[in-house]
Design a protein around this motif. Structure first.
Motif, PDB file in Angstrom:
ATOM      1  N   ASP A 149       0.915  -1.153   0.020  1.00 36.43           N
ATOM      2  CA  ASP A 149       0.126  -0.057   0.238  1.00 36.43           C
ATOM      3  C   ASP A 149       0.842   1.275   0.166  1.00 36.43           C
ATOM      4  OD1 ASP A 149      -1.444  -2.202   1.590  1.00 36.43           O
ATOM      5  OD2 ASP A 149      -3.046  -1.047   0.943  1.00 36.43           O
ATOM      6  N   PHE A 150       1.986   1.370   0.825  1.00 32.10           N
ATOM      7  CA  PHE A 150       2.923   2.142   0.692  1.00 32.10           C
ATOM      8  C   PHE A 150       3.482   2.736  -0.739  1.00 32.10           C
ATOM      9  CE2 PHE A 150       6.946   4.341   1.675  1.00 32.10           C
ATOM     10  CZ  PHE A 150       6.477   5.334   2.615  1.00 32.10           C
ATOM     11  N   LEU A 151       4.102   1.396  -1.216  1.00 26.60           N
ATOM     12  CA  LEU A 151       4.570   1.615  -2.745  1.00 26.60           C
ATOM     13  C   LEU A 151       3.328   2.231  -3.757  1.00 26.60           C
ATOM     14  CD1 LEU A 151       6.846   1.163  -4.748  1.00 26.60           C
ATOM     15  CD2 LEU A 151       6.134  -1.170  -4.989  1.00 26.60           C
ATOM     16  N   ALA A 152       2.309   1.380  -3.324  1.00 24.35           N
ATOM     17  CA  ALA A 152       1.195   1.974  -4.398  1.00 24.35           C
ATOM     18  C   ALA A 152       0.821   3.320  -4.348  1.00 24.35           C
ATOM     19  CB  ALA A 152       0.222   1.075  -4.457  1.00 24.35           C
ATOM     20  N   GLY A 153       0.673   3.844  -3.136  1.00 23.10           N
ATOM     21  CA  GLY A 153       0.385   4.998  -2.606  1.00 23.10           C
ATOM     22  C   GLY A 153       1.296   6.195  -3.023  1.00 23.10           C
ATOM     23  N   VAL A 154       2.672   5.866  -2.867  1.00 18.66           N
ATOM     24  CA  VAL A 154       3.672   6.826  -3.626  1.00 18.66           C
ATOM     25  C   VAL A 154       3.520   7.119  -4.895  1.00 18.66           C
ATOM     26  CG1 VAL A 154       6.007   7.101  -3.699  1.00 18.66           C
ATOM     27  CG2 VAL A 154       5.114   6.776  -1.444  1.00 18.66           C
ATOM     28  N   ALA A 155       3.415   5.824  -5.805  1.00 18.00           N
ATOM     29  CA  ALA A 155       3.375   5.747  -7.214  1.00 18.00           C
ATOM     30  C   ALA A 155       2.117   6.486  -7.592  1.00 18.00           C
ATOM     31  CB  ALA A 155       3.505   4.410  -7.485  1.00 18.00           C
ATOM     32  N   ASP A 156       1.039   6.386  -7.188  1.00 15.93           N
ATOM     33  CA  ASP A 156       0.010   6.937  -7.484  1.00 15.93           C
ATOM     34  C   ASP A 156      -0.138   8.540  -7.129  1.00 15.93           C
ATOM     35  OD1 ASP A 156      -1.230   4.597  -8.084  1.00 15.93           O
ATOM     36  OD2 ASP A 156      -2.481   4.274  -6.527  1.00 15.93           O
ATOM     37  N   ARG A 157       0.338   8.909  -6.015  1.00 12.99           N
ATOM     38  CA  ARG A 157       0.172  10.565  -5.834  1.00 12.99           C
ATOM     39  C   ARG A 157       1.751  11.051  -6.696  1.00 12.99           C
ATOM     40  NH1 ARG A 157      -1.077  14.258  -1.636  1.00 12.99           N
ATOM     41  NH2 ARG A 157       0.389  15.733  -1.395  1.00 12.99           N
ATOM     42  N   ALA A 158       2.644  10.329  -6.773  1.00 15.29           N
ATOM     43  CA  ALA A 158       3.710  11.006  -7.637  1.00 15.29           C
ATOM     44  C   ALA A 158       3.257  10.793  -9.302  1.00 15.29           C
ATOM     45  CB  ALA A 158       4.870  10.386  -7.371  1.00 15.29           C
ATOM     46  N   ASP A 159       2.573   9.773  -9.481  1.00 18.18           N
ATOM     47  CA  ASP A 159       2.122   9.540 -10.821  1.00 18.18           C
ATOM     48  C   ASP A 159       3.528   9.089 -11.527  1.00 18.18           C
ATOM     49  OD1 ASP A 159       1.176   8.991 -13.131  1.00 18.18           O
ATOM     50  OD2 ASP A 159       0.854  11.205 -13.859  1.00 18.18           O
ATOM     51  N   CYS A 160       4.225   8.227 -10.927  1.00 18.68           N
ATOM     52  CA  CYS A 160       5.526   7.639 -11.384  1.00 18.68           C
ATOM     53  C   CYS A 160       5.170   6.250 -11.629  1.00 18.68           C
ATOM     54  CB  CYS A 160       6.595   8.108 -10.359  1.00 18.68           C
ATOM     55  SG  CYS A 160       6.277   6.898  -8.932  1.00 18.68           S
ATOM     56  N   ALA A 161       6.226   5.589 -12.302  1.00 21.12           N
ATOM     57  CA  ALA A 161       6.203   4.155 -12.562  1.00 21.12           C
ATOM     58  C   ALA A 161       7.008   3.553 -11.480  1.00 21.12           C
ATOM     59  CB  ALA A 161       7.037   3.963 -13.921  1.00 21.12           C
ATOM     60  N   VAL A 162       6.846   2.000 -11.724  1.00 16.04           N
ATOM     61  CA  VAL A 162       7.445   1.226 -10.453  1.00 16.04           C
ATOM     62  C   VAL A 162       8.359   0.247 -11.214  1.00 16.04           C
ATOM     63  CG1 VAL A 162       7.029  -0.655  -8.783  1.00 16.04           C
ATOM     64  CG2 VAL A 162       5.324   1.564  -8.957  1.00 16.04           C
ATOM     65  N   LEU A 163       9.601   0.121 -10.652  1.00 15.28           N
ATOM     66  CA  LEU A 163      10.594  -0.846 -11.136  1.00 15.28           C
ATOM     67  C   LEU A 163      10.463  -1.966  -9.894  1.00 15.28           C
ATOM     68  CD1 LEU A 163      12.967  -2.334 -12.273  1.00 15.28           C
ATOM     69  CD2 LEU A 163      14.320  -0.556 -11.312  1.00 15.28           C
ATOM     70  N   LEU A 164       9.521  -2.903 -10.132  1.00 20.37           N
ATOM     71  CA  LEU A 164       9.347  -4.000  -9.010  1.00 20.37           C
ATOM     72  C   LEU A 164      10.342  -4.888  -9.123  1.00 20.37           C
ATOM     73  CD1 LEU A 164       6.821  -4.338  -7.474  1.00 20.37           C
ATOM     74  CD2 LEU A 164       6.133  -6.172  -8.986  1.00 20.37           C
ATOM     75  N   ASP A 165      11.086  -4.967  -7.957  1.00 21.89           N
ATOM     76  CA  ASP A 165      12.210  -6.037  -7.611  1.00 21.89           C
ATOM     77  C   ASP A 165      11.561  -7.079  -6.934  1.00 21.89           C
ATOM     78  OD1 ASP A 165      14.322  -7.229  -6.115  1.00 21.89           O
ATOM     79  OD2 ASP A 165      15.417  -5.527  -6.943  1.00 21.89           O
ATOM     80  N   LEU A 166      11.579  -8.299  -7.579  1.00 20.27           N
ATOM     81  CA  LEU A 166      10.943  -9.420  -7.054  1.00 20.27           C
ATOM     82  C   LEU A 166      11.706 -10.005  -5.813  1.00 20.27           C
ATOM     83  CD1 LEU A 166       9.833 -11.071 -10.400  1.00 20.27           C
ATOM     84  CD2 LEU A 166       8.290  -9.624  -8.895  1.00 20.27           C
ATOM     85  N   ASN A 167      13.219  -9.889  -5.840  1.00 22.88           N
ATOM     86  CA  ASN A 167      14.093 -10.256  -5.065  1.00 22.88           C
ATOM     87  C   ASN A 167      13.834  -9.649  -3.584  1.00 22.88           C
ATOM     88  OD1 ASN A 167      16.284 -12.061  -4.137  1.00 22.88           O
ATOM     89  ND2 ASN A 167      17.217  -9.856  -3.920  1.00 22.88           N
ATOM     90  N   ASN A 168      13.556  -8.216  -3.670  1.00 26.38           N
ATOM     91  CA  ASN A 168      13.395  -7.300  -2.401  1.00 26.38           C
ATOM     92  C   ASN A 168      12.172  -7.739  -1.711  1.00 26.38           C
ATOM     93  OD1 ASN A 168      15.862  -6.236  -3.156  1.00 26.38           O
ATOM     94  ND2 ASN A 168      14.930  -4.447  -3.793  1.00 26.38           N
ATOM     95  N   ILE A 169      10.896  -8.189  -2.530  1.00 30.80           N
ATOM     96  CA  ILE A 169       9.759  -8.569  -1.959  1.00 30.80           C
ATOM     97  C   ILE A 169      10.137 -10.074  -1.284  1.00 30.80           C
ATOM     98  CG2 ILE A 169       7.655  -9.382  -2.720  1.00 30.80           C
ATOM     99  CD1 ILE A 169       7.347  -7.520  -4.770  1.00 30.80           C
TER     100      ILE A 169
END
Length: 263
Positions: A149-169
């Motif tokens: 939710d934090f990641l999605a909320g930041v991306a939505d408010r900033a209107d930026c893209a996400v580089l999704l790191d699967l290893n970090n998850i």
């Protein structure tokens, strides 16, 4: 470029390699290493038909010091020179008074979400284009907002893209019981995701934690996730390997393991 592509992060050990023999579709470089250096190697990658994307390490999006406007303008010029589609950096802090060459987590709170998203908006205004933010590993944190939710909320408010790191998850899930990949995919619009990162991690007895070392193969779980997401969405997959780099033949095998059956 075929959107279902597999790439490799370029490292200095590769300077003497014949990159044409490495079955990579694209490369990722750290822009800070190239702003004041001969960029002929980057143009040689492009001459092979391989796009070059930029993955930064010093923007300090999560810090409190003013953003480095001069560097961002240099990055924008480098993107224009290379025809680079993406510039990314981490959803983390990396030092205000001094560059600390490490990534420090952000508290998962609404206050931080708003503050950091506004910094990303400022960075994008300077760049004159959208950037991507990477979800980091963290070893201690506070806050009441779940990580997806934090990641999605930041991306939505900033209107930026996400580089999704699967290893970090996966590392955060193993260390802290953080949400698994499914929870991230439920919160993130597919249109937000620029591409995927995969890497390896290791158990460190000293700390009693899995550590994001980028010094070994990605886990079978991460590989399977990357292949499935690439097949379903056409997202490119980038392999990061920072330490104890294998020989070219070994990296070729790693890249082959990441290719989806539909590519």
């Amino acid at each position: 470029m075929n959107t279902s592509a597999v790439g490799i992060g370029y490292r200095r050990e590769m300077a003497e390699w014949d990159l044409s023999a490495l079955p990579a579709d694209f490369h990722e470089v750290v822009p800070e290493n190239w702003l004041r250096r001969d960029r002929a190697p980057l143009h040689a990658m492009r001459a092979l038909g391989r796009p070059v994307w930029l993955h930064g390490v010093t923007l300090n999006l999560g810090g409190t010091a003013p953003l480095n406007v001069a560097m961002l303008r240099e990055v924008a010029a480098l993107m224009d020179e290379l025809g680079a589609t993406w510039y990314s950096d981490h959803l983390a802090a990396s030092g205000d008074a001094h560059q600390l060459h490490d990534l420090f987590p952000l508290p998962h709170t609404q206050t931080e979400l708003i503050r950091v998203a506004d910094r990303i908006r400022q960075a994008q205004d300077i760049l004159g284009r959208r950037m991507a933010i990477e979800n980091p590993t963290w070893y201690a944190n506070i806050g009441d907002i779940p990580e997806p939710d934090f990641l999605a909320g930041v991306a939505d408010r900033a209107d930026c893209a996400v580089l999704l790191d699967l290893n970090n998850i996966e590392v955060n899930r193993k260390n802290h019981g953080s949400p698994p990949l499914d929870a991230f995919m439920a919160r993130l619009s597919p249109d937000r995701i620029a591409y995927l990162h995969v890497a390896g991690h290791e158990w460190d007895e000293r700390f009693g934690l899995h550590v994001d070392t980028h010094a070994r193969s990605a886990s079978d779980e991460v590989r399977a996730q990357a292949r499935a997401l690439s097949a379903a969405h056409g997202w490119p997959v980038l392999l990061e390997w920072d330490h104890d780099l294998p020989e070219p033949a070994g990296l070729a095998e790693e890249l082959a393991c990441l290719r989806s059956s539909t590519m």
